[in-house]
Design a protein around this motif. Structure first.
Motif, PDB file in Angstrom:
ATOM      1  N   ASP A 269       0.826  -1.218   0.000  1.00  0.00           N
ATOM      2  CA  ASP A 269       0.000   0.000   0.000  1.00  0.00           C
ATOM      3  C   ASP A 269       0.856   1.262   0.000  1.00  0.00           C
ATOM      4  O   ASP A 269       0.459   2.299  -0.546  1.00  0.00           O
ATOM      5  CB  ASP A 269      -0.921   0.009   1.223  1.00  0.00           C
TER       6      ASP A 269
ATOM      7  N   ARG B 114      -6.754   0.626  -1.662  1.00  0.00           N
ATOM      8  CA  ARG B 114      -6.109   0.124  -0.445  1.00  0.00           C
ATOM      9  C   ARG B 114      -6.480  -1.339  -0.204  1.00  0.00           C
ATOM     10  O   ARG B 114      -7.483  -1.844  -0.703  1.00  0.00           O
ATOM     11  CB  ARG B 114      -6.558   0.941   0.776  1.00  0.00           C
TER      12      ARG B 114
ATOM     13  N   LEU C 265      -7.067   2.993  12.910  1.00  0.00           N
ATOM     14  CA  LEU C 265      -6.998   2.790  11.459  1.00  0.00           C
ATOM     15  C   LEU C 265      -8.387   2.765  10.839  1.00  0.00           C
ATOM     16  O   LEU C 265      -8.588   3.254   9.726  1.00  0.00           O
ATOM     17  CB  LEU C 265      -6.258   1.485  11.156  1.00  0.00           C
TER      18      LEU C 265
ATOM     19  N   GLU D 158      -9.002   5.413   7.848  1.00  0.00           N
ATOM     20  CA  GLU D 158      -9.229   4.919   6.494  1.00  0.00           C
ATOM     21  C   GLU D 158     -10.638   5.178   5.998  1.00  0.00           C
ATOM     22  O   GLU D 158     -10.930   4.956   4.820  1.00  0.00           O
ATOM     23  CB  GLU D 158      -8.890   3.423   6.442  1.00  0.00           C
TER      24      GLU D 158
ATOM     25  N   TRP E 170       0.542   6.300   7.739  1.00  0.00           N
ATOM     26  CA  TRP E 170      -0.702   6.835   7.178  1.00  0.00           C
ATOM     27  C   TRP E 170      -0.490   8.252   6.668  1.00  0.00           C
ATOM     28  O   TRP E 170      -0.943   8.592   5.571  1.00  0.00           O
ATOM     29  CB  TRP E 170      -1.804   6.812   8.243  1.00  0.00           C
TER      30      TRP E 170
ATOM     31  N   GLU F  71      -0.966   9.250   2.742  1.00  0.00           N
ATOM     32  CA  GLU F  71      -1.968  10.239   2.337  1.00  0.00           C
ATOM     33  C   GLU F  71      -1.314  11.450   1.672  1.00  0.00           C
ATOM     34  O   GLU F  71      -1.865  12.020   0.730  1.00  0.00           O
ATOM     35  CB  GLU F  71      -2.777  10.682   3.561  1.00  0.00           C
TER      36      GLU F  71
END
Length: 527
Positions: free
Chosen positions: A280, A287, A454, A458, A487, A491
Motif C-alpha cells: 500500500d 487500499r 486505522l 481509512e 498513514w 496520504e
C-alpha cells in the motif's frame, strides 16, 4: 479540489484505457513470473521438499489467491519466511503430514477473515515482526550455505553452524570434488545476481537479478557438464500432487502438529498483512481490504494443503516487482500464475537443468534482505533503544531456540513496554468543516488502539485536508507512532494535505519531555 475529484472519478471504461490497462498487467505478469520461478524452486529446496510443491503453490497463489485477494497488487506464493518452519516440521513428521496442517491453518485464516480480526495483526509491534523475519533470514542463510556446497542442511541454526566444518571438509578430499564444483557455480551465481542488481542497464531494470543469477549458474553447469545436483521434477505436474488421506488428517490431534497449525496460520497471516501494508505504501491506488485478504490466503492455503503443496503468503519481493513493472489490477498476479503453470506443463525439462546451488545463491540474498539492518537503524533513530532491544531479543531466540519462542518473547516484551498505559484509553475527537477535518488525540496511544484508529483514518473522506492535533496525548508507543506516520506519508503521496500540530501549552510540553517518543514523532511529522 473539485477538478481533482472529477479527474479522480472518471471511469476507465473506454477501449483505449482498457487495452492499456491490460497491456500493463500483461507486461507486469511476465516480470513477476520471471521473479517467481527461481523463488518457487529455491523455497521448496530450503523447505526440504520436492520442488514440484513450490511450483504448485506458486500456481495456486497466482490463479486462486490473485483472483480473490483483498490487496489488488499483492502477489502470493511460497514464502521464504515459512521455509524454516516447514523444513523442521518435515524433518520431524514427514511430508505427508504437511497437507492437513495447511488445510487447518487455511481454515483458521478464513475464520479470522470472517471475524474481521485482520486489523489486529497490524497491531503487532514492528520490532517483533521484523525481528521474526530477520531471525528467519539468518536461519535461511545458515541452511543455504550447506546447499551452496552441495550438502544437506540441518534443521536448526546452531546445528547448521556446527555442521559447517563438515561441509567445508568435503571440499578438499582427493582433489576437486562435486562439492567444490557446486560451490564454484553457486558463488558465480551469487556474484552474477549481485553484480546485475548493482550495474544493470536502465533499459533492463525490470529483469530480475535472481533470474540472471540462476541463468548464469545453469549455463555454467550445462556448458561444462558439471556433475552437480540439479532440480528434480516429476514427469508430469500431476505426479507432484499428493492428496492427503483420512489417516493424515487424524494426525492433527498430535500436540506438535496442532501447534504447527497455529504457528503457520499466525506467521503466514502476519507476513501477508505486513507485506500488504508495504505494498500500500508503494502505490496510491486501491487500499488493501485486510479481512478479505486473510480470507483469500486461507482459501489458497486450504487448496495447497489438499494438493500437497507448500504454504503461501503475500510476498513483498514479487509484489514490489509487480508494482515497479506497472501493474494496474490483480489480473497481473493471476496471469503470472498461468505462466508458471504453462512452463511446468509444457517445458519441465527446462527447469530440470537448473543446479540447486544456484537456487541456494538466490536464497542467500533473500535471507540477507529479510535481516534488513536498515530497519534496525530506523527503529533506533525514530523510537530509541526499547524497540531495538525487542528486535534483538526476538532475533536471538528465533535463531538459537525456536521461532515460536522468539516471537512469544518479543510479543511479551512489547506488551510489557505498554503495560503502565493499558488502562488509559485513546480518545479520538473529530470535527469537520468545509475546509478541513480535525482530529484530536487524547489519552494514551498504544498498540491496542490501532484497529480503531486505522478504522477511523481509512474512512475519512478522500482528498479533504486533515489537521491532526494531540495536546493532551500522554503516551505514544512505537507501534502506534509507526502506524500514524505511515498513514500520514501515504496520504501525503496521494495528494491529501495532512498537518500534524505540535502542542505548545505548558502542560503538553511537560508530557512531551516525559515521553521522548512523542518528541520523535512530532519531529518526524514536521520534517
Amino acid at each position: 479540489m473539485a477538478s481533482d475529484n472529477l479527474i479522480q472519478h472518471v471511469p476507465a471504461s473506454s477501449g483505449g484505457r482498457s487495452s492499456s490497462t491490460f497491456a500493463a498487467d500483461f507486461a507486469s505478469s511476465v516480470v513477476v513470473f520471471l521473479v517467481a520461478i527461481p523463488l518457487c524452486l529455491g523455497i521448496a529446496v530450503a523447505s526440504g521438499v520436492p520442488v514440484a510443491m513450490g511450483l504448485i503453490s506458486g500456481i495456486v497463489g497466482g490463479l486462486v489467491v490473485g483472483a480473490i485477494a483483498g490487496s489488488p497488487l499483492q502477489v502470493s506464493g511460497p514464502a521464504a519466511g515459512l521455509a524454516v518452519i516447514v523444513f523442521g516440521f518435515v524433518e520431524q513428521y514427514g511430508v505427508a503430514a504437511l497437507g492437513p496442517v495447511l488445510v487447518a491453518a487455511g481454515a483458521i485464516q478464513i475464520l479470522a477473515g470472517f471475524l474481521r480480526i485482520g486489523s489486529w495483526f497490524r497491531a503487532i509491534s514492528p520490532a517483533v515482526v521484523h525481528g521474526m523475519l530477520a531471525g528467519i533470514g539468518i536461519l535461511i542463510i545458515l541452511g543455504q550455505i550447506h546447499v551452496l556446497m552441495d550438502s544437506k542442511p540441518a534443521a536448526g541454526g546452531i546445528q547448521n553452524v556446527v555442521a559447517i566444518e563438515g561441509s567445508v571438509e568435503k571440499l578438499w578430499h582427493d582433489g576437486i570434488t562435486t562439492q567444490t564444483l557446486a560451490l564454484m557455480v553457486g558463488v558465480a551465481s551469487l556474484l552474477a545476481m549481485i553484480g546485475w542488481e548493482k550495474f544493470r542497464p536502465a533499459k533492463l531494470k525490470l529483469v530480475p537479478g535472481a533470474l540472471i543469477g540462476v541463468a548464469f549458474g545453469t549455463l555454467l553447469a550445462v556448458g561444462f557438464a558439471l556433475p552437480i545436483a540439479r532440480v528434480n521434477l516429476p514427469a508430469s505436474l500431476l505426479d507432484g500432487i499428493s492428496i492427503p488421506g483420512a489417516s493424515d488428517f487424524m494426525r492433527l490431534t498430535e500436540p506438535g502438529i496442532f501447534v504447527t497449525v497455529l504457528v503457520i496460520a499466525i506467521i503466514a497471516s502476519a507476513e501477508t498483512l505486513l507485506s500488504a501494508a508495504a505494498v500500500d505504501r508503494m502505490h496510491d491506488g486501491e487500499r488493501t481490504k485486510y479481512n478479505k485478504e486473510l480470507f483469500a490466503q486461507g482459501i489458497g492455503n486450504g487448496i495447497c494443503g489438499m494438493l500437497g503443496a507448500l504454504p503461501i503468503t503475500g510476498v513483498i519481493v514479487r509484489s514490489s516487482a509487480n508494482i515497479q513493472a506497472g501493474a494496474k489490477t490483480r489480473l497481473s498476479a493471476v496471469m503470472h500464475g498461468a505462466w508458471v503453470l504453462a512452463l511446468v506443463a509444457l517445458l519441465p525439462q527446462l527447469l530440470g537443468v537448473v543446479p540447486l546451488t544456484a537456487l541456494a545463491a538466490v536464497l542467500l540474498v533473500t535471507g540477507w534482505r529479510l535481516v534488513s539492518l536498515h530497519h534496525v537503524r530506523h527503529l533506533f533513530d525514530q523510537h530509541g533503544w526499547v524497540p531495538v532491544g525487542i528486535w534483538f531479543a526476538t532475533v536471538s531466540l528465533v535463531v538459537t531456540q525456536d521461532l515460536l519462542i522468539g516471537v512469544g518473547v518479543g510479543l511479551a516484551l512489547s506488551i510489557a513496554e505498554i503495560v503502565p498505559y493499558l488502562r488509559r484509553r485513546l480518545h479520538i475527537e473529530t470535527a469537520e468543516t468545509e475546509d478541513e477535518i480535525y482530529l484530536n488525540l487524547t489519552g494514551a496511544a498504544t498498540a491496542k488502539s490501532i484497529p480503531a484508529l486505522l478504522n477511523l483514518l481509512e474512512k475519512l473522506p478522500a482528498s479533504q485536508p486533515v489537521r491532526l492535533t494531540a495536546p493532551d496525548l500522554h503516551y505514544l508507543d512505537h507501534t502506534c507512532a509507526e502506524t500514524i506516520s505511515e498513514w500520514v506519508q501515504r496520504e501525503t503521496r496521494a495528494g491529501r494535505r495532512v498537518i500534524v500540530e505540535y502542542a505548545s501549552s505548558e502542560s503538553s510540553e511537560r508530557h512531551h519531555r516525559v515521553d521522548p517518543q512523542l518528541r520523535r514523532f512530532y519531529s518526524e511529522a514536521a520534517a
